[in-house]
Scaffold this motif. Structure first.
Motif, PDB file in Angstrom:
ATOM      1  N   GLY A 130      38.096  48.676  42.867  1.00 30.38           N
ATOM      2  CA  GLY A 130      39.214  47.802  42.264  1.00 30.38           C
ATOM      3  C   GLY A 130      39.056  46.386  42.536  1.00 30.38           C
ATOM      4  N   ALA A 131      39.101  45.686  44.016  1.00 24.94           N
ATOM      5  CA  ALA A 131      39.160  44.553  44.088  1.00 24.94           C
ATOM      6  C   ALA A 131      37.837  43.779  43.522  1.00 24.94           C
ATOM      7  CB  ALA A 131      38.996  44.360  45.619  1.00 24.94           C
ATOM      8  N   ALA A 132      36.721  44.441  43.514  1.00 23.61           N
ATOM      9  CA  ALA A 132      35.381  43.926  43.007  1.00 23.61           C
ATOM     10  C   ALA A 132      35.390  43.586  41.551  1.00 23.61           C
ATOM     11  CB  ALA A 132      34.158  44.804  43.629  1.00 23.61           C
ATOM     12  N   GLU A 133      36.130  44.761  40.750  1.00 25.63           N
ATOM     13  CA  GLU A 133      36.095  44.716  39.205  1.00 25.63           C
ATOM     14  C   GLU A 133      37.028  43.787  39.008  1.00 25.63           C
ATOM     15  OE1 GLU A 133      37.056  48.897  38.609  1.00 25.63           O
ATOM     16  OE2 GLU A 133      34.915  49.685  38.580  1.00 25.63           O
ATOM     17  N   ALA A 134      38.241  43.495  39.723  1.00 26.27           N
ATOM     18  CA  ALA A 134      39.106  42.270  39.432  1.00 26.27           C
ATOM     19  C   ALA A 134      38.387  40.930  39.457  1.00 26.27           C
ATOM     20  CB  ALA A 134      40.362  42.557  40.009  1.00 26.27           C
ATOM     21  N   PHE A 135      37.839  40.892  40.615  1.00 30.92           N
ATOM     22  CA  PHE A 135      36.946  39.559  40.755  1.00 30.92           C
ATOM     23  C   PHE A 135      36.108  39.269  39.512  1.00 30.92           C
ATOM     24  CE2 PHE A 135      33.345  36.960  41.949  1.00 30.92           C
ATOM     25  CZ  PHE A 135      33.825  35.913  42.949  1.00 30.92           C
ATOM     26  N   ILE A 136      35.220  40.199  39.173  1.00 32.23           N
ATOM     27  CA  ILE A 136      34.244  40.266  38.103  1.00 32.23           C
ATOM     28  C   ILE A 136      34.733  40.053  36.513  1.00 32.23           C
ATOM     29  CG2 ILE A 136      32.581  41.836  36.737  1.00 32.23           C
ATOM     30  CD1 ILE A 136      32.036  42.982  39.657  1.00 32.23           C
ATOM     31  N   SER A 137      36.244  40.652  36.525  1.00 31.82           N
ATOM     32  CA  SER A 137      36.965  40.424  35.275  1.00 31.82           C
ATOM     33  C   SER A 137      37.529  38.934  35.159  1.00 31.82           C
ATOM     34  CB  SER A 137      37.953  41.514  34.964  1.00 31.82           C
ATOM     35  OG  SER A 137      38.646  41.163  34.050  1.00 31.82           O
ATOM     36  N   ASN A 138      37.933  38.785  36.496  1.00 33.19           N
ATOM     37  CA  ASN A 138      38.879  37.252  36.422  1.00 33.19           C
ATOM     38  C   ASN A 138      37.643  36.253  35.977  1.00 33.19           C
ATOM     39  OD1 ASN A 138      40.737  35.435  36.983  1.00 33.19           O
ATOM     40  ND2 ASN A 138      39.904  35.099  39.043  1.00 33.19           N
ATOM     41  N   PHE A 139      36.474  36.089  36.807  1.00 33.28           N
ATOM     42  CA  PHE A 139      35.369  35.369  36.429  1.00 33.28           C
ATOM     43  C   PHE A 139      34.455  35.392  35.497  1.00 33.28           C
ATOM     44  CE2 PHE A 139      36.901  34.469  40.720  1.00 33.28           C
ATOM     45  CZ  PHE A 139      36.944  33.232  40.986  1.00 33.28           C
ATOM     46  N   GLU A 140      34.646  36.567  34.865  1.00 33.10           N
ATOM     47  CA  GLU A 140      33.807  36.946  33.759  1.00 33.10           C
ATOM     48  C   GLU A 140      32.352  36.896  33.913  1.00 33.10           C
ATOM     49  OE1 GLU A 140      34.854  34.491  30.441  1.00 33.10           O
ATOM     50  OE2 GLU A 140      36.876  34.903  30.412  1.00 33.10           O
ATOM     51  N   VAL A 141      32.128  37.543  35.068  1.00 34.72           N
ATOM     52  CA  VAL A 141      30.693  37.488  35.687  1.00 34.72           C
ATOM     53  C   VAL A 141      29.761  38.452  34.799  1.00 34.72           C
ATOM     54  CG1 VAL A 141      29.382  38.374  37.532  1.00 34.72           C
ATOM     55  CG2 VAL A 141      31.460  37.534  37.960  1.00 34.72           C
TER      56      VAL A 141
END
Length: 201
Positions: A130-141
């Protein structure tokens, strides 16, 4: 391999990159670069703070190709061996790491710039999905990321990187061997120069 890794004199491009990095860190960009955690990059709370330390390895001194099969957060199975002869850029990170957040926009821009020359892989070394996916979504990785919950990627890079060196970035050459590394946050100009050096060998 740790004994084989030697810091070489930087190329002219590398020296210019280092000079540019100080200015790049001071630049204000979009809101995702200016979040509260990113501004804490001067502290030392379980991550490598400050500018990245660059090491390049001469082709004759590189060890064996690195081998690892892993699953991305999207459920795709990837193999380092299958990615050859494309260069691979591996970035170790976790969501609450201030330097990881600060370098994310630069990693993203360089990954897009070199999309035909290199495959970028993010390895989250601490978080749950969950935390990793939120980061990826927030930064649009845009590139694939894995959860290194079993420590397989960290173990693979243990002869290349010091313990708990997050963030860190490792570049694998066309044969899958560690050709360069940055311990600490990396900026776009430095990473761009390192990829070009390995690509143009």
């Amino acid at each position: 391999m740790s004994d084989e890794i030697e810091t070489r004199g930087l190329t002219r491009r590398g020296l210019l990159s280092l000079a540019a990095s100080a200015g790049a860190l001071a630049l204000a960009g979009c809101s995702r670069e200016n979040d509260e955690l990113a501004q804490q990059a001067g502290s030392d709370q379980g991550y490598v703070s400050g500018s990245g330390v660059i090491t390049q390895v001469a082709p004759a001194d590189r060890g064996a190709p690195l081998e690892l099969d892993f699953e991305t957060l999207d459920g795709e199975t990837l193999s380092l061996a299958e990615l050859r002869p494309t260069l691979v850029v591996i970035n170790l990170w976790y969501a609450a790491c201030p330097p990881c957040r600060k370098e994310a926009p630069d990693l993203i821009s360089v990954s897009e710039e070199f999309s035909e020359d290199a495959v970028f892989i993010g390895a989250n070394v601490r978080d749950q999905a969950g935390a990793a996916e939120a980061f990826i979504s927030n930064f649009e990785v845009p590139y694939p990321n894995m959860l290194d919950t079993d420590g397989a990627m960290v173990a693979l890079l243990s002869d290349i990187l010091p313990p708990q060196a997050t963030p860190s970035t490792v570049i694998l050459d066309a044969e899958g061997r560690a050709a360069a590394r940055v311990v600490g946050a990396v900026d776009a100009s430095t990473l761009r120069g390192m990829i070009e050096d390995v690509r143009d060998e």
